[in-house]
Structure formats: C-alpha cells, structure tokens
Scaffold this motif. Structure first.
Motif, PDB file in Angstrom:
ATOM      1  N   PHE A  74     -68.109 -16.604  -9.763  1.00  0.00           N
ATOM      2  CA  PHE A  74     -66.845 -15.926 -10.215  1.00  0.00           C
ATOM      3  C   PHE A  74     -67.107 -15.434 -11.517  1.00  0.00           C
ATOM      4  CE2 PHE A  74     -62.511 -16.608 -11.918  1.00  0.00           C
ATOM      5  CZ  PHE A  74     -61.734 -15.359 -11.225  1.00  0.00           C
ATOM      6  N   VAL A  75     -67.687 -16.227 -12.408  1.00  0.00           N
ATOM      7  CA  VAL A  75     -67.918 -16.143 -13.614  1.00  0.00           C
ATOM      8  C   VAL A  75     -68.717 -14.564 -13.865  1.00  0.00           C
ATOM      9  CG1 VAL A  75     -69.008 -16.643 -15.831  1.00  0.00           C
ATOM     10  CG2 VAL A  75     -67.909 -18.325 -14.596  1.00  0.00           C
ATOM     11  N   TYR A  76     -69.762 -14.429 -12.899  1.00  0.00           N
ATOM     12  CA  TYR A  76     -70.619 -13.125 -13.103  1.00  0.00           C
ATOM     13  C   TYR A  76     -69.769 -12.137 -12.407  1.00  0.00           C
ATOM     14  CZ  TYR A  76     -74.586 -15.820 -14.587  1.00  0.00           C
ATOM     15  OH  TYR A  76     -75.645 -16.685 -15.401  1.00  0.00           O
ATOM     16  N   LEU A  77     -68.595 -12.190 -11.532  1.00  0.00           N
ATOM     17  CA  LEU A  77     -67.872 -11.429 -11.132  1.00  0.00           C
ATOM     18  C   LEU A  77     -66.802 -10.772 -12.289  1.00  0.00           C
ATOM     19  CD1 LEU A  77     -67.105  -9.457  -8.556  1.00  0.00           C
ATOM     20  CD2 LEU A  77     -65.367 -11.338  -8.369  1.00  0.00           C
ATOM     21  N   ILE A  78     -66.493 -11.867 -13.112  1.00  0.00           N
ATOM     22  CA  ILE A  78     -65.605 -11.503 -14.294  1.00  0.00           C
ATOM     23  C   ILE A  78     -66.293 -10.691 -15.294  1.00  0.00           C
ATOM     24  CG2 ILE A  78     -64.492 -12.323 -16.217  1.00  0.00           C
ATOM     25  CD1 ILE A  78     -63.573 -14.666 -14.440  1.00  0.00           C
ATOM     26  N   TYR A  79     -67.625 -11.081 -15.556  1.00  0.00           N
ATOM     27  CA  TYR A  79     -68.414 -10.724 -16.825  1.00  0.00           C
ATOM     28  C   TYR A  79     -68.837  -8.932 -16.109  1.00  0.00           C
ATOM     29  CZ  TYR A  79     -69.850 -14.767 -18.694  1.00  0.00           C
ATOM     30  OH  TYR A  79     -69.932 -16.024 -19.376  1.00  0.00           O
ATOM     31  N   PHE A  80     -69.020  -8.800 -15.137  1.00  0.00           N
ATOM     32  CA  PHE A  80     -69.571  -7.420 -14.240  1.00  0.00           C
ATOM     33  C   PHE A  80     -68.013  -6.483 -14.452  1.00  0.00           C
ATOM     34  CE2 PHE A  80     -69.544  -4.722 -10.752  1.00  0.00           C
ATOM     35  CZ  PHE A  80     -70.846  -3.852 -11.120  1.00  0.00           C
ATOM     36  N   PHE A  81     -67.091  -7.055 -14.033  1.00  0.00           N
ATOM     37  CA  PHE A  81     -65.952  -6.238 -14.050  1.00  0.00           C
ATOM     38  C   PHE A  81     -65.432  -6.028 -15.251  1.00  0.00           C
ATOM     39  CE2 PHE A  81     -61.152  -6.165 -14.124  1.00  0.00           C
ATOM     40  CZ  PHE A  81     -60.905  -5.112 -13.245  1.00  0.00           C
ATOM     41  N   CYS A  82     -65.427  -6.865 -16.166  1.00  0.00           N
ATOM     42  CA  CYS A  82     -65.052  -6.425 -17.579  1.00  0.00           C
ATOM     43  C   CYS A  82     -66.105  -5.392 -18.148  1.00  0.00           C
ATOM     44  CB  CYS A  82     -65.127  -7.754 -18.481  1.00  0.00           C
ATOM     45  SG  CYS A  82     -63.755  -8.864 -18.188  1.00  0.00           S
ATOM     46  N   PHE A  83     -67.565  -5.607 -17.962  1.00  0.00           N
ATOM     47  CA  PHE A  83     -68.340  -4.601 -18.516  1.00  0.00           C
ATOM     48  C   PHE A  83     -68.140  -3.252 -18.002  1.00  0.00           C
ATOM     49  CE2 PHE A  83     -70.934  -8.218 -20.049  1.00  0.00           C
ATOM     50  CZ  PHE A  83     -70.751  -7.989 -21.564  1.00  0.00           C
ATOM     51  N   VAL A  84     -67.984  -3.209 -16.733  1.00  0.00           N
ATOM     52  CA  VAL A  84     -67.498  -1.761 -16.014  1.00  0.00           C
ATOM     53  C   VAL A  84     -66.372  -1.289 -16.683  1.00  0.00           C
ATOM     54  CG1 VAL A  84     -67.128  -0.874 -13.743  1.00  0.00           C
ATOM     55  CG2 VAL A  84     -69.057  -2.412 -14.128  1.00  0.00           C
ATOM     56  N   VAL A  85     -65.361  -1.815 -16.595  1.00  0.00           N
ATOM     57  CA  VAL A  85     -64.045  -1.333 -16.932  1.00  0.00           C
ATOM     58  C   VAL A  85     -64.137  -0.895 -18.467  1.00  0.00           C
ATOM     59  CG1 VAL A  85     -61.665  -1.649 -17.560  1.00  0.00           C
ATOM     60  CG2 VAL A  85     -62.504  -2.579 -15.291  1.00  0.00           C
ATOM     61  N   GLY A 112     -70.423  -9.832 -26.250  1.00  0.00           N
ATOM     62  CA  GLY A 112     -70.645 -10.268 -24.809  1.00  0.00           C
ATOM     63  C   GLY A 112     -71.912 -10.100 -24.179  1.00  0.00           C
ATOM     64  N   LEU A 113     -72.454  -8.860 -24.666  1.00  0.00           N
ATOM     65  CA  LEU A 113     -73.941  -8.702 -23.824  1.00  0.00           C
ATOM     66  C   LEU A 113     -74.686  -9.958 -24.430  1.00  0.00           C
ATOM     67  CD1 LEU A 113     -74.448  -4.891 -24.272  1.00  0.00           C
ATOM     68  CD2 LEU A 113     -74.272  -6.403 -22.179  1.00  0.00           C
ATOM     69  N   SER A 114     -74.735 -10.295 -25.573  1.00  0.00           N
ATOM     70  CA  SER A 114     -75.570 -11.428 -26.083  1.00  0.00           C
ATOM     71  C   SER A 114     -75.567 -12.625 -25.426  1.00  0.00           C
ATOM     72  CB  SER A 114     -75.460 -11.545 -27.637  1.00  0.00           C
ATOM     73  OG  SER A 114     -76.258 -12.543 -28.117  1.00  0.00           O
ATOM     74  N   ASN A 115     -74.133 -13.141 -25.374  1.00  0.00           N
ATOM     75  CA  ASN A 115     -73.670 -14.088 -24.419  1.00  0.00           C
ATOM     76  C   ASN A 115     -74.164 -14.175 -22.984  1.00  0.00           C
ATOM     77  OD1 ASN A 115     -73.161 -15.860 -26.636  1.00  0.00           O
ATOM     78  ND2 ASN A 115     -70.761 -15.542 -26.469  1.00  0.00           N
ATOM     79  N   VAL A 116     -73.779 -13.222 -22.389  1.00  0.00           N
ATOM     80  CA  VAL A 116     -73.998 -12.756 -21.139  1.00  0.00           C
ATOM     81  C   VAL A 116     -75.390 -12.811 -20.924  1.00  0.00           C
ATOM     82  CG1 VAL A 116     -73.783 -11.222 -19.024  1.00  0.00           C
ATOM     83  CG2 VAL A 116     -71.719 -11.891 -20.316  1.00  0.00           C
ATOM     84  N   GLY A 117     -76.173 -12.055 -21.677  1.00  0.00           N
ATOM     85  CA  GLY A 117     -77.620 -11.896 -21.474  1.00  0.00           C
ATOM     86  C   GLY A 117     -78.448 -13.344 -21.499  1.00  0.00           C
ATOM     87  N   GLU A 118     -78.021 -14.326 -22.353  1.00  0.00           N
ATOM     88  CA  GLU A 118     -78.220 -15.298 -22.670  1.00  0.00           C
ATOM     89  C   GLU A 118     -77.987 -16.362 -21.073  1.00  0.00           C
ATOM     90  OE1 GLU A 118     -78.629 -18.550 -26.083  1.00  0.00           O
ATOM     91  OE2 GLU A 118     -76.688 -17.253 -26.069  1.00  0.00           O
ATOM     92  N   ARG A 119     -76.578 -16.218 -21.164  1.00  0.00           N
ATOM     93  CA  ARG A 119     -76.324 -17.051 -19.889  1.00  0.00           C
ATOM     94  C   ARG A 119     -77.330 -16.724 -18.599  1.00  0.00           C
ATOM     95  NH1 ARG A 119     -72.677 -20.458 -19.189  1.00  0.00           N
ATOM     96  NH2 ARG A 119     -71.389 -19.576 -20.847  1.00  0.00           N
ATOM     97  N   VAL A 120     -77.617 -15.489 -18.348  1.00  0.00           N
ATOM     98  CA  VAL A 120     -78.429 -15.039 -17.239  1.00  0.00           C
ATOM     99  C   VAL A 120     -79.668 -15.421 -17.347  1.00  0.00           C
ATOM    100  CG1 VAL A 120     -79.301 -12.765 -16.125  1.00  0.00           C
ATOM    101  CG2 VAL A 120     -76.907 -13.058 -16.709  1.00  0.00           C
ATOM    102  N   ILE A 121     -80.461 -15.268 -18.633  1.00  0.00           N
ATOM    103  CA  ILE A 121     -81.653 -15.803 -18.750  1.00  0.00           C
ATOM    104  C   ILE A 121     -81.898 -17.329 -18.857  1.00  0.00           C
ATOM    105  CG2 ILE A 121     -83.700 -15.787 -20.386  1.00  0.00           C
ATOM    106  CD1 ILE A 121     -82.478 -12.967 -20.919  1.00  0.00           C
ATOM    107  N   THR A 122     -81.064 -17.907 -19.381  1.00  0.00           N
ATOM    108  CA  THR A 122     -81.183 -19.402 -19.547  1.00  0.00           C
ATOM    109  C   THR A 122     -80.406 -20.465 -18.716  1.00  0.00           C
ATOM    110  OG1 THR A 122     -79.709 -19.622 -21.475  1.00  0.00           O
ATOM    111  CG2 THR A 122     -81.965 -19.228 -21.897  1.00  0.00           C
ATOM    112  N   GLY A 123     -79.307 -19.699 -18.229  1.00  0.00           N
ATOM    113  CA  GLY A 123     -78.291 -20.364 -17.464  1.00  0.00           C
ATOM    114  C   GLY A 123     -77.120 -21.096 -18.274  1.00  0.00           C
TER     115      GLY A 123
END
Length: 158
Positions: A74-85, A112-123
C-alpha cells in the motif's frame, strides 16, 4: 546555418535552460541528503542531544511517513500514485509555473525521491534529527520547505 534556424535554436535553448537548473537542484539535493545520511550513520555512534527538544538521534524508519504502520504494498502504491500525478501535472503545467513554483516542486520531488529511493534500496529511511518528539532528515525538510513555498507564494501565471 540560416538565420531562422539559429534563432530557433537560441530560443529553445533559452527556454529549456532553466529546466536544467531545477533538475540540477533536485538531484543535487538528493546527493546532499544521501551524503549527510551516510556520514552521520557512519560517524555518530550514540545520540547527541543539545536540549530535551533537539539533537542527533539515529533511527531506521521502517514505517511510512510519520511512522504510520501501513502495509508495504500500500505504501509503494501511494508513492507511485503521488509521483505519477505530480509528474504528469508538472509536465503539462511547466510553462505556466513561476520560477519559485518550480524551485518548490524541485525540493518536494528531491525529498520524496531521496526517501523513496532509500526505502526501496534498504527497506527503511534513515532519520537523524530529533526535534521535539519526532525524528526527521534533510529530505523531510526539503519536502516541508517546498510545500511551505507552494502554500505562501502567489497564484500561477495565466
């Protein structure tokens, strides 16, 4: 090169040059945020409080923003939706926005990209700045500054 072609190239170079600056601001901010996190998590071994309300406290945030316990998909869905919009909106509105708007959006996107990228790479996201009862990082500050600018600036150009 004919005079018409030369004028066309100069006109479009001048028009696109500022976008390079906003892109540079975005990726430069990401680089500074990630470098600061790397240095702090490498060098700081224990919390350092300047007062009861402010200090350095290293924290690996495995939760969503504000440590909300949401399911990971759900978190990644929110990220994706926000970045696309935001991306689509900015693409179509870029010529109507004032420079201050573009700076603000560059800061929001960088954070946003810094935090999301870090979460994707490190969890998780590395937070380190203890303020009152929360722990934040530079990327959070970039998002906040960008949103404050957007809130208090003038209306878009017509």
């Amino acid at each position: 090169m004919s005079l018409g072609l030369r004028q066309f190239i100069q006109k479009h170079r001048a028009k696109n040059r500022p976008m390079f600056l906003y892109i540079f601001l975005t990726f430069g901010s990401i680089a500074i945020d990630q470098a600061l996190k790397l240095i702090l998590f490498w060098q700081v071994k224990e919390p350092y409080l300047w007062s009861n309300y402010f200090g350095l406290f290293l924290f690996k945030n495995y939760q969503f923003a504000f440590s909300l316990p949401l399911p990971t998909p759900f978190v990644y869905l929110i990220y994706f939706f926000c970045f696309v919009v935001i991306g689509v909106w900015l693409f179509f509105m870029r010529h109507k926005l004032k420079p201050i708007d573009l700076v603000a959006w560059a800061l929001v996107i960088a954070g946003g990209l810094s935090n999301v990228g870090e979460r994707v790479i490190t969890g998780y996201v590395k937070d380190y700045l203890f303020i009152f009862s929360g722990i934040f990082n530079l990327a959070d500050g970039l998002i906040l500054i960008g949103l404050v600018i957007l809130l208090f600036k003038g209306a878009p150009n017509k």
